[in-house]
Design an enzyme around this catalytic site. Structure first.
Site, short mmCIF file in Angstrom:
data_model
loop_
_atom_site.label_atom_id
_atom_site.label_comp_id
_atom_site.label_asym_id
_atom_site.label_seq_id
_atom_site.Cartn_x
_atom_site.Cartn_y
_atom_site.Cartn_z
N TYR A 141 0.85 -1.21 0.00
CA TYR A 141 0.00 0.00 0.00
C TYR A 141 0.88 1.26 0.00
CZ TYR A 141 -2.83 3.76 1.98
OH TYR A 141 -3.42 4.98 2.22
N HIS A 187 -10.14 1.04 11.27
CA HIS A 187 -9.66 2.24 11.97
C HIS A 187 -10.10 2.25 13.43
CE1 HIS A 187 -9.20 4.23 7.78
NE2 HIS A 187 -8.12 3.59 8.15
N1 LIG Z 1 -8.44 7.10 6.04
C1 LIG Z 1 -7.20 7.45 6.38
O1 LIG Z 1 -6.86 7.59 7.56
C2 LIG Z 1 -6.16 7.68 5.31
C3 LIG Z 1 -4.84 7.93 5.68
C4 LIG Z 1 -3.90 8.18 4.68
C5 LIG Z 1 -4.27 8.20 3.35
N2 LIG Z 1 -5.56 7.93 3.01
C6 LIG Z 1 -5.93 7.95 1.59
O2 LIG Z 1 -7.04 8.80 1.43
C7 LIG Z 1 -7.88 8.35 0.37
C8 LIG Z 1 -9.30 8.20 0.86
O3 LIG Z 1 -9.35 7.31 1.96
P1 LIG Z 1 -10.73 6.83 2.58
O4 LIG Z 1 -10.47 6.39 3.96
O5 LIG Z 1 -11.76 7.87 2.33
O6 LIG Z 1 -11.01 5.55 1.67
P2 LIG Z 1 -12.41 4.96 1.18
O7 LIG Z 1 -12.17 3.52 0.84
O8 LIG Z 1 -13.50 5.27 2.14
O9 LIG Z 1 -12.70 5.76 -0.17
C9 LIG Z 1 -12.06 5.46 -1.38
C10 LIG Z 1 -13.10 5.62 -2.49
O10 LIG Z 1 -12.46 5.40 -3.75
C11 LIG Z 1 -13.29 4.55 -4.56
N3 LIG Z 1 -12.36 3.88 -5.50
C12 LIG Z 1 -11.32 3.05 -5.19
N4 LIG Z 1 -10.66 2.72 -6.31
C13 LIG Z 1 -11.29 3.35 -7.35
C14 LIG Z 1 -11.06 3.43 -8.75
N5 LIG Z 1 -10.04 2.79 -9.34
N6 LIG Z 1 -11.90 4.18 -9.50
C15 LIG Z 1 -12.92 4.85 -8.94
N7 LIG Z 1 -13.19 4.82 -7.62
C16 LIG Z 1 -12.37 4.08 -6.83
C17 LIG Z 1 -13.99 3.64 -3.57
O11 LIG Z 1 -15.20 3.12 -4.09
C18 LIG Z 1 -14.24 4.59 -2.41
O12 LIG Z 1 -15.47 5.29 -2.54
C19 LIG Z 1 -7.25 7.04 -0.12
O13 LIG Z 1 -6.45 7.34 -1.24
C20 LIG Z 1 -6.37 6.61 1.05
O14 LIG Z 1 -5.28 5.85 0.60
C21 LIG Z 1 -6.51 7.68 3.95
#
Ligand SMILES: NC(=O)c1ccc[n+]([C@@H]2O[C@H](COP(=O)([O-])OP(=O)(O)OC[C@H]3O[C@@H](n4cnc5c(N)ncnc54)[C@H](O)[C@@H]3O)[C@@H](O)[C@H]2O)c1
Length: 329
Positions: A141, A187
């Site tokens: 990741y 989480h």
């Molecule tokens: N939640 C955290 O604490 C955290 C920390 C660091 C980084 N991030 C990054 O932040 C971003 C959002 O995280 P989140 O917790 O909201 O995740 P999440 O899984 O809730 O949301 C991701 C969204 O992207 C969509 N998706 C995934 N692959 C796709 C694709 N190829 N095409 C179209 N849609 C697609 C999913 O359906 C989902 O709605 C991610 O990139 C994650 O890596 C999150």
């Protein structure tokens, strides 16, 4: 102008869409709903259901809306899953992102805000972690996100694509409308609150013997609305012609697992049953970000830094959304 928000049906993306609309921006969501929820997408946003790597679809969106920027949240984000299914992670997080950025450049859209992560640092040699810290992820990741960072640098140099890559620490909390409803949930704060509400029997605390004040792992929790505000500021920075940057987004304060449990007890007035488990492989003792650069470059200040306020917002969302976004997508 309009902003394309990929992953706008997910946790952080849906909360950001709300803020973008409140700022008066035309907002277009691209999400394949693989991990998000249709109901999380604000009704005032145009929703395109599909993948970020669908060139024809991105070209169509660019024809139908006057895009000038993209905020790219869409990705898979389970560390454990990335270890067992690395090919899926490199495809979805890296290859799909490459095609998305190519499609954007082809459509003349040259401003990108990218969701990166503190997982690109790996095990930190110093805490709080500055952006200059070496990046050597310890799971696929983290590598998939680091590769996108390098790709963005190359696209900047070759095609003039300007970006702000935001390295989030632990996103947490909720808005009134949008909260965390991952399946499975990994989480800590939603897990702790689910244990308080007796939706799960207990929460497992991995590791009791870290070199931290109470022996449990310390993390930097940042309110999802504070994250969103940094993205709005990053868009403004790029629209002013600002240069590309890598910026940490965190509060700069760490809280241990036991401190999160104590905060949840205070907020809910309920007991939080927990059981002690062994350390998890690859879990560093402390992950806390130094976000000084984001304050300087963007003028960003987290307005909701208190752990209790973060936990309270998540608890209120859970109370008002007892089934999350429901059984559907
Ligand atoms: N939640 C955290 O604490 C955290 C920390 C660091 C980084 N991030 C990054 O932040 C971003 C959002 O995280 P989140 O917790 O909201 O995740 P999440 O899984 O809730 O949301 C991701 C969204 O992207 C969509 N998706 C995934 N692959 C796709 C694709 N190829 N095409 C179209 N849609 C697609 C999913 O359906 C989902 O709605 C991610 O990139 C994650 O890596 C999150």
């Amino acid at each position: 102008m309009a902003v394309l928000v990929t992953g706008g049906a997910g946790y952080i993306g849906s909360a950001f869409v709300e803020q973008l609309l409140a700022a008066g921006e035309e907002t277009v969501v691209l999400d394949d709903l693989s991990r998000g929820h249709r109901a999380a997408v604000h009704p005032k946003a145009a929703l395109y259901e599909g993948r970020t790597g669908d060139r024809a679809l991105v070209a169509r969106i660019a024809r139908e809306h006057p895009l000038d920027a993209c905020v790219h949240f869409a990705a898979f984000a389970y560390v454990g899953e990335s270890v067992t299914e690395p090919a899926r992670y490199f495809d979805n997080n890296f290859t799909q992102a490459q095609v998305l950025f190519e499609s954007l450049v082809a459509a003349g859209v040259k401003r990108v805000v990218f969701s990166s992560t503190c997982a690109t640092y790996g095990v930190p040699a110093e805490v709080p972690i500055p952006e200059s810290h070496p990046q050597w992820p310890i799971n696929p990741y983290g590598w998939s996100k680091l590769f996108v960072e390098r790709l963005l640098e190359c696209f900047d140099r070759a095609y003039g694509l300007r970006f702000v890559a935001l390295r989030y620490f632990n996103a947490a909390g909720a808005t009134t409308r949008c909260g965390e409803a991952h399946a499975p949930e990994t989480h800590l704060i939603p897990l702790v609150l689910a244990a308080a509400a007796r939706r799960r029997s207990s929460v497992r605390v991995f590791g009791q013997d870290y070199d931290t004040p109470d022996g449990t792992a310390v993390r930097d929790y940042i309110h999802v609305e504070d994250l969103g505000e940094a993205h709005i500021l990053a868009l403004a920075h790029l629209r002013r012609g600002g240069e590309s940057h890598f910026l940490n987004l965190g509060n700069g304060t760490g809280y241990s697992v036991l401190e999160v449990i104590a905060a949840a007890r205070r907020v809910t007035g309920l007991d939080v049953p927990y059981e002690k488990g062994p350390r998890r492989e690859g879990d560093p003792p402390r992950l806390v970000g130094d976000a000084t650069k984001a304050r300087v470059v963007l003028g960003w200040t987290p307005k909701r830094p208190s752990l209790e306020a973060i936990v309270r917002s998540a608890w209120e969302w859970m109370q008002s959304h007892p089934d999350g976004y429901g059984a559907g997508e």
